[in-house]
Design a protein around this motif. Sequence first.
Motif, PDB file in Angstrom:
ATOM      1  N   MET A   1       1.301  -1.678   0.148  1.00 19.57           N
ATOM      2  CA  MET A   1      -0.240  -0.048  -0.071  1.00 19.57           C
ATOM      3  C   MET A   1       0.894   1.395  -0.180  1.00 19.57           C
ATOM      4  O   MET A   1       0.414   2.339   0.141  1.00 19.57           O
ATOM      5  N   HIS A   2       2.354   1.125   0.368  1.00 19.96           N
ATOM      6  CA  HIS A   2       3.143   1.898   0.386  1.00 19.96           C
ATOM      7  C   HIS A   2       3.287   2.099  -1.491  1.00 19.96           C
ATOM      8  O   HIS A   2       3.226   1.581  -2.313  1.00 19.96           O
ATOM      9  N   ARG A   3       3.933   3.536  -1.523  1.00 17.58           N
ATOM     10  CA  ARG A   3       4.196   3.907  -3.058  1.00 17.58           C
ATOM     11  C   ARG A   3       5.352   3.183  -3.184  1.00 17.58           C
ATOM     12  O   ARG A   3       6.575   3.415  -2.176  1.00 17.58           O
ATOM     13  N   THR A   4       5.958   3.223  -4.586  1.00 15.50           N
ATOM     14  CA  THR A   4       6.781   2.113  -4.759  1.00 15.50           C
ATOM     15  C   THR A   4       7.283   3.019  -5.848  1.00 15.50           C
ATOM     16  O   THR A   4       6.963   4.709  -6.831  1.00 15.50           O
ATOM     17  N   GLY A   5       8.895   3.130  -6.152  1.00 21.28           N
ATOM     18  CA  GLY A   5       9.776   4.050  -6.986  1.00 21.28           C
ATOM     19  C   GLY A   5      10.272   2.957  -7.706  1.00 21.28           C
ATOM     20  O   GLY A   5      11.210   2.158  -6.996  1.00 21.28           O
ATOM     21  N   THR A   6      11.418   3.594  -8.690  1.00 19.22           N
ATOM     22  CA  THR A   6      12.567   3.235  -9.248  1.00 19.22           C
ATOM     23  C   THR A   6      14.025   3.636  -8.102  1.00 19.22           C
ATOM     24  O   THR A   6      13.478   4.227  -7.093  1.00 19.22           O
ATOM     25  N   ARG A   7      14.750   2.777  -9.024  1.00 19.20           N
ATOM     26  CA  ARG A   7      15.971   2.824  -7.227  1.00 19.20           C
ATOM     27  C   ARG A   7      16.819   3.619  -7.466  1.00 19.20           C
ATOM     28  O   ARG A   7      17.071   5.067  -6.398  1.00 19.20           O
ATOM     29  N   SER A   8      16.591   4.884  -8.523  1.00 18.47           N
ATOM     30  CA  SER A   8      17.205   6.020  -8.887  1.00 18.47           C
ATOM     31  C   SER A   8      16.431   6.995  -8.024  1.00 18.47           C
ATOM     32  O   SER A   8      16.216   7.982  -6.903  1.00 18.47           O
TER      33      SER A   8
ATOM     34  N   TRP B   1      14.748   6.499  -5.129  1.00 22.94           N
ATOM     35  CA  TRP B   1      15.036   6.091  -4.323  1.00 22.94           C
ATOM     36  C   TRP B   1      16.045   6.891  -3.885  1.00 22.94           C
ATOM     37  O   TRP B   1      15.445   8.223  -2.874  1.00 22.94           O
ATOM     38  N   LEU B   2      17.098   7.119  -4.792  1.00 23.04           N
ATOM     39  CA  LEU B   2      18.342   7.406  -3.902  1.00 23.04           C
ATOM     40  C   LEU B   2      18.117   9.121  -4.255  1.00 23.04           C
ATOM     41  O   LEU B   2      18.958   9.591  -3.003  1.00 23.04           O
ATOM     42  N   SER B   3      17.367   9.568  -5.197  1.00 23.85           N
ATOM     43  CA  SER B   3      17.230  11.529  -4.716  1.00 23.85           C
ATOM     44  C   SER B   3      15.927  11.496  -3.605  1.00 23.85           C
ATOM     45  O   SER B   3      16.829  12.431  -2.785  1.00 23.85           O
ATOM     46  N   ALA B   4      15.288  10.971  -3.615  1.00 27.16           N
ATOM     47  CA  ALA B   4      14.939  11.443  -1.945  1.00 27.16           C
ATOM     48  C   ALA B   4      15.766  11.128  -1.088  1.00 27.16           C
ATOM     49  O   ALA B   4      15.244  11.710   0.191  1.00 27.16           O
ATOM     50  N   ARG B   5      16.551  10.151  -1.035  1.00 25.82           N
ATOM     51  CA  ARG B   5      17.507   9.640   0.365  1.00 25.82           C
ATOM     52  C   ARG B   5      17.834  10.744   0.835  1.00 25.82           C
ATOM     53  O   ARG B   5      18.247  10.885   1.666  1.00 25.82           O
ATOM     54  N   LEU B   6      18.263  11.306  -0.987  1.00 27.90           N
ATOM     55  CA  LEU B   6      19.643  11.666  -0.462  1.00 27.90           C
ATOM     56  C   LEU B   6      18.912  13.950  -0.128  1.00 27.90           C
ATOM     57  O   LEU B   6      19.030  14.697   1.117  1.00 27.90           O
ATOM     58  N   SER B   7      17.626  13.713   0.042  1.00 31.41           N
ATOM     59  CA  SER B   7      16.922  14.716   0.079  1.00 31.41           C
ATOM     60  C   SER B   7      16.291  14.757   1.363  1.00 31.41           C
ATOM     61  O   SER B   7      17.168  15.276   2.470  1.00 31.41           O
ATOM     62  N   LEU B   8      16.325  13.542   2.280  1.00 38.05           N
ATOM     63  CA  LEU B   8      16.207  13.767   3.071  1.00 38.05           C
ATOM     64  C   LEU B   8      17.423  13.612   4.144  1.00 38.05           C
ATOM     65  O   LEU B   8      17.861  13.962   5.646  1.00 38.05           O
ATOM     66  N   LEU B   9      19.000  12.996   3.737  1.00 41.50           N
ATOM     67  CA  LEU B   9      19.998  13.312   4.473  1.00 41.50           C
ATOM     68  C   LEU B   9      19.735  14.554   4.730  1.00 41.50           C
ATOM     69  O   LEU B   9      20.739  15.022   5.771  1.00 41.50           O
ATOM     70  N   GLU B  10      19.831  15.575   3.859  1.00 40.35           N
ATOM     71  CA  GLU B  10      20.391  16.886   3.780  1.00 40.35           C
ATOM     72  C   GLU B  10      19.421  17.570   5.692  1.00 40.35           C
ATOM     73  O   GLU B  10      19.561  17.809   6.405  1.00 40.35           O
TER      74      GLU B  10
END
Length: 265
Positions: free
Chosen positions: A3-10, A12-21
């Motif tokens: 039920m959670h949104r899914t995406g590509t590895r790319s 995911w990485l973009s969202a993860r880098l944003s979260l990292l900040e």
Amino acid sequence: MTMHRTGTRSEWLSARLSLLEHEKELTRRADGIAARRRDLPWVKVEKDYRLDTDKGMVPLSALFKGRSQLLVYHFMFGPDYTAGCPSCSSIADGFNGVAVHLENHDVAFSAVSRAPLMKLKEFKQRMGWTFDWASSANSDFNHDFNVWFTPEEQRDGSIEYNYRREPPMPEAVAGKTVQQWELRGSEGPIAQIASMTGTDVATYTRDRPGVSAFAMQDGEIYHTYSSYARGLDGLWGMYQWLDRAPLGRNETGVWWRHHDRYGAN
């Protein structure tokens, strides 16, 4: 199907880098708050507190064990409890591994509770803990550091916990057993936790959790810091892990137990 949104590895990485900040910003803010914590003025401890330990009745200074700093966890275990607070117990499950490192970095550690020492030792053995645990049964230690309150304070609304004044406990709750509280249709997390300690709601909530820090300098003891309630979240190891799990804390009520009571009826 998830039920959670899914995406590509790319993606995911973009969202993860944003979260990292944001995580880095939180780390920097935490460093700044830690510096302000260390900058608080120290208050000399004037009272001669006597605590019951495995080495007998000792002054507060003995808990330092030759070190210059002392951390105390105010463990909710009143004299009427049949078991330690399960929330405090889940926090304490992490103390064994931490204490040895603290003590090799000039920081002594001890839990302190109001229950008699023998009751603490029996529960400590049941839980398989090895950290130091002292009884303040015959001292004002818990009351002076705002982690125990009298029935009168509870009734008249003079409890000050976590630096805030609490309203009086309703007469409908005061003195009621957990069973009576539940029969009124008001069962809640506090009632559930109180039942695990074998007490009624009012008795259970007169003891509170907290952490206090002390320093010793030139033979004098100083109180340097205390924190309560959600201020203890960082010490609650299981929550630090759950905050990184896919579903987070994912809580709908009191789910934790004493670690030897999972699966028990």
